[in-house]
Design a protein around this motif. Structure first.
Motif, PDB file in Angstrom:
ATOM      1  N   ASP A  64     -18.784   2.602   1.101  1.00 65.43           N
ATOM      2  CA  ASP A  64     -18.383   2.473   2.507  1.00 65.43           C
ATOM      3  C   ASP A  64     -17.231   3.435   2.737  1.00 65.43           C
ATOM      4  N   PRO A  65     -17.539   4.696   3.032  1.00 64.89           N
ATOM      5  CA  PRO A  65     -16.455   5.683   3.062  1.00 64.89           C
ATOM      6  C   PRO A  65     -15.463   5.412   4.195  1.00 64.89           C
ATOM      7  N   HIS A  66     -14.208   5.752   3.968  1.00 67.10           N
ATOM      8  CA  HIS A  66     -13.222   5.682   5.046  1.00 67.10           C
ATOM      9  C   HIS A  66     -12.304   6.887   4.953  1.00 67.10           C
ATOM     10  N   TRP A  67     -11.661   7.205   6.072  1.00 66.56           N
ATOM     11  CA  TRP A  67     -10.730   8.327   6.097  1.00 66.56           C
ATOM     12  C   TRP A  67      -9.510   7.987   5.263  1.00 66.56           C
ATOM     13  N   PRO A  68      -8.949   8.979   4.578  1.00 63.78           N
ATOM     14  CA  PRO A  68      -7.781   8.691   3.741  1.00 63.78           C
ATOM     15  C   PRO A  68      -6.570   8.278   4.574  1.00 63.78           C
ATOM     16  N   ALA A 126     -16.538   7.660  11.957  1.00 64.86           N
ATOM     17  CA  ALA A 126     -16.237   7.310  10.562  1.00 64.86           C
ATOM     18  C   ALA A 126     -16.927   8.330   9.666  1.00 64.86           C
ATOM     19  N   PRO A 127     -16.394   8.558   8.475  1.00 63.05           N
ATOM     20  CA  PRO A 127     -17.097   9.479   7.580  1.00 63.05           C
ATOM     21  C   PRO A 127     -18.459   8.908   7.187  1.00 63.05           C
ATOM     22  N   PRO A 187     -11.313   0.003  14.945  1.00 63.17           N
ATOM     23  CA  PRO A 187      -9.853   0.033  14.796  1.00 63.17           C
ATOM     24  C   PRO A 187      -9.384  -0.216  13.347  1.00 63.17           C
ATOM     25  N   ASP A 188     -10.146  -0.946  12.566  1.00 60.99           N
ATOM     26  CA  ASP A 188      -9.697  -1.183  11.190  1.00 60.99           C
ATOM     27  C   ASP A 188     -10.194  -0.100  10.227  1.00 60.99           C
ATOM     28  N   GLY A 189     -10.753   0.993  10.777  1.00 60.63           N
ATOM     29  CA  GLY A 189     -11.095   2.132   9.938  1.00 60.63           C
ATOM     30  C   GLY A 189     -12.497   2.085   9.355  1.00 60.63           C
ATOM     31  N   ALA A 190     -13.268   1.052   9.695  1.00 62.64           N
ATOM     32  CA  ALA A 190     -14.629   0.949   9.170  1.00 62.64           C
ATOM     33  C   ALA A 190     -15.599   1.654  10.129  1.00 62.64           C
TER      34      ALA A 190
END
Ligand SMILES: Nc1nc2c(ncn2[C@@H]2O[C@H](COP(=O)(O)OP(=O)(O)O)[C@@H](O)[C@H]2O)c(=O)[nH]1
Ligand SMILES: [Mg+2]
Length: 469
Positions: free
Chosen positions: A95-99, A440-441, A396-399
Motif C-alpha cells: 500500500d504505497p504512500h508518499w514519504p 496517491a502513489p 487526508p490520512d495519506g492512503a
C-alpha cells in the motif's frame, strides 16, 4: 586535483583515509532544492533507485557505462543522512504512500563505478565517481537576499509583502506596539508567532519569496531566540528597546544561521536542480505564477558569479556550472500536454534570466515526474474527447482513496498567454481555472533491473550528471 586536496585540508576533514579517497576519486555534489512539497524527497529517492537499476533510463547516456552503483557513508558526519531506504520502502510498499516531509538539510552518497568513454575506453579500467546529493529547503536559499539588507530595509519590504498578500494578522498584532519601549520578551515572542502565521498565510496564497526562511521551516532551530524577531516600521531604536533587540536578532540570524548554511552547503555544490510546482502555481492563479518567475530570477542571482563580493569569497573554489529548473508532477498531465508545460517552464527561466542579468552557469528547464502516479486515457466529455490522467485520490490520512480522472485544463499554447497577464497583475485567468488533485502513489511491480516509473528523470540526470561520469 591539487585544488580539491587543498579544499579537503582547509575544510579540516578529520579522517585521513576519507580525504585521500576524496582526492583520487572525483566527487560531484548535486544540490536538490525547491519549496516545501515541490517534490525533493520523491525526486532524490527515485533518482537514486533509477541510478542503481537503470532499466528505465534510456535518455541517460552514461547509463550503460556504469558497472555498479552503491550507497556509501557520506563525507559529512554532522549532516543527517537522507533516509533513502525509508522513503523507497514507503513508495514501493504493497500500500504505497508518499514519504514523510523533510524539514532540514540531508545528504546521501551514491558511488558509481564507471567505465571511461571514447578513446580511453580500451585503455583505462573503471573508476569510481562519488555523487553526493544534498537535499535542502528552497526556503533557506531565499534567505540569501537578507545578507545585504539592514533590519530597517528588510522590515519595510517584509511589511509591504504581507500587506500585498493580504496576510493581515500580523498588522493587527503590531498595532499599538511601541518599538522604543523596553524589550518585553513575551511581546517579542507574540510578534514572531504572528509574523510566522502571516508568512504561512501568504505562502498558501502562492507567495514565494518570504523571509526569513527558517520561520517557515525552522529545522532544528525551532523556538530558539535567533528566530524570535519580526519586522517593525522604521523609527528610533534606543538602547534596550524592542526595536533595538529585534535588529540585533536579525543580524544574529544572518551571521549565525544564513551565513553558515551558505558556507557549509550551498558554497560546495557543483550542480543544482531547483524543483518547481509549476502546475500548483497555475492553479493558484496569475499572481502565484508571477511570484514564481520573480523567485527564479532571485535564485539565478544567487548562482551568478560576482553577484556579491563577499559571497564570492565565501564560495571559494567551487562554482555551480549547471543549473536545472524542473517542473515536477508532470504526471498530472496527459503526455499530449507535456510539451506545453515544458515550454512554459522554459519561458519562466528565460524571463527570469533576462531579469537577473544572468551570465553564469549553463541553465536548462524541463518538466518531469520523479514518480508516475497516474495512467493516461481519453474520456468523452460534453461531446469532446479529453486527454485525461487517472489515479487514486489521496485521502487526508495519506492512503489511496477512490479512482478519479483529471483534466487540469488546457495548457497555454503560447507561454506568454499566461506569463503576460501574470506580469501585468491580472487577478484571474481569462480562460478559466486550472484544476488539480492529489494522487496517491500507484502500487508498483518492478522487474529486475528496473527503477520506479518516472517521466523524463533520465533527461534530468543527463543534464546534471552525464558529462562528469
Ligand atoms: N503525482 C506526483 N506527485 C508527486 C511527485 N513528486 C512529489 N509529489 C507529491 O508532492 C508531495 C511532496 O513531495 P516531497 O518529495 O515530499 O516534497 P519536498 O517537501 O520537496 O521534499 C508528495 O507527497 C506527493 O503528493 C510526482 O512525481 N508525481
Ligand atoms: Mg523533502
Amino acid at each position: 586535483m591539487i585544488g580539491r586536496f587543498a579544499d579537503a585540508v582547509t575544510r579540516g576533514i578529520g579522517d585521513v583515509t576519507a580525504s585521500v579517497t576524496d582526492v583520487f576519486d572525483p566527487t560531484l555534489r548535486l544540490g536538490v532544492t525547491g519549496l516545501s512539497r515541490a517534490g525533493k524527497t520523491v525526486f532524490i529517492t527515485s533518482l537514486v533507485a533509477n541510478l542503481i537499476d537503470r532499466g528505465r533510463m534510456p535518455g541517460f547516456s552514461a547509463g550503460d557505462r556504469i558497472e555498479t552503483a552503491f550507497l556509501q557513508p557520506q563525507p559529512d558526519d554532522t549532516v543527517p543522512r537522507f533516509d533513502y531506504e525509508g522513503h523507497l520502502a514507503a513508495l514501493t510498499a504493497r500500500d504505497p504512500h508518499w514519504p514523510e516531509g523533510t524539514r532540514a538539510v540531508s545528504e546521501l552518497r551514491l558511488s558509481l563505478k564507471v567505465r571511461p568513454a571514447g578513446l580511453l575506453a580500451g585503455v583505462r579500467g573503471a573508476r569510481t565517481v562519488h555523487l553526493d546529493i544534498v537535499d535542502y529547503p528552497g526556503e533557506w536559499l531565499l534567505d540569501l537576499g537578507l545578507m545585504d539588507k539592514t533590519y530597517a530595509e528588510w522590515s519595510v519590504r517584509a511589511l509591504a509583502r504581507l500587506e500585498s498578500w493580504r496576510a493581515e494578522g500580523y498588522a493587527a498584532e503590531m498595532a499599538g506596539v511601541d518599538g522604543t519601549a523596553k524589550l518585553d520578551e513575551p511581546r517579542a515572542q507574540a510578534l514572531a508567532r504572528a509574523y510566522t502565521a502571516a508568512l504561512q498565510t501568504a505562502r498558501t496564497a502562492g507567495a514565494y519569496d518570504l523571509t526569513p526562511g527558517r520561520f517557515l521551516l525552522p529545522g532544528d532551530l525551532e523556538g530558539s531566540p535567533v528566530l524570535t524577531f519580526a519586522p517593525l516600521p522604521e523609527g528610533p531604536a534606543p538602547r534596550g528597546s524592542l526595536r533595538r533587540e529585534m535588529e540585533r536578532r536579525f543580524e544574529a540570524y544572518k551571521a549565525q544561521v544564513v551565513r553558515p548554511f551558505f558556507r557549509d552547503h550551498f558554497a560546495r555544490l557543483d550542480r543544482q536542480i531547483v524543483l518547481l510546482d509549476v502546475l500548483g502555481a497555475l492553479r493558484r492563479g496569475p499572481r502565484a505564477l508571477e511570484e514564481m518567475r520573480a523567485a527564479m530570477a532571485d535564485i539565478l542571482t544567487a548562482f551568478r558569479p560576482g553577484a556579491l563580493g563577499w559571497l564570492m569569497q565565501l564560495l571559494g573554489a567551487r562554482r555551480v556550472d549547471r543549473l536545472l529548473f524542473a517542473a515536477t508532477k508532470a504526471d498530472h498531465l496527459h503526455h499530449t500536454q507535456h510539451a506545453r508545460l515544458t515550454a512554459l517552464t522554459e519561458a519562466l527561466v528565460r524571463e527570469a534570466r533576462s531579469r537577473a542579468d544572468f551570465a553564469g552557469a549553463q541553465t536548462k528547464a524541463l518538466s518531469m515526474a520523479a514518480l508516475r502516479a497516474t495512467v493516461e486515457e481519453m474520456r468523452h466529455h460534453d461531446g469532446e474527447e479529453l486527454p485525461v490522467v487517472r489515479g487514486r485520490l489521496l485521502t487526508p490520512d495519506g492512503a489511496a482513496g477512490r479512482a478519479a480522472a483529471l483534466y487540469p485544463g488546457e495548457m497555454p499554447a503560447d507561454p506568454s498567454h499566461v506569463l503576460g497577464p501574470a506580469r501585468d497583475g491580472a487577478r484571474a485567468w481569462l480562460d478559466g481555472d486550472y484544476d488539480l488533485m492529489e494522487f496517491a502513489p500507484a502500487p508498483l511491480t518492478l522487474r529486475p533491473g528496473e527503477g520506479p516509473p518516472h517521466i523524463r528523470l533520465d533527461r534530468a540526470a543527463e543534464f546534471l550528471l552525464a558529462d562528469r561520469l
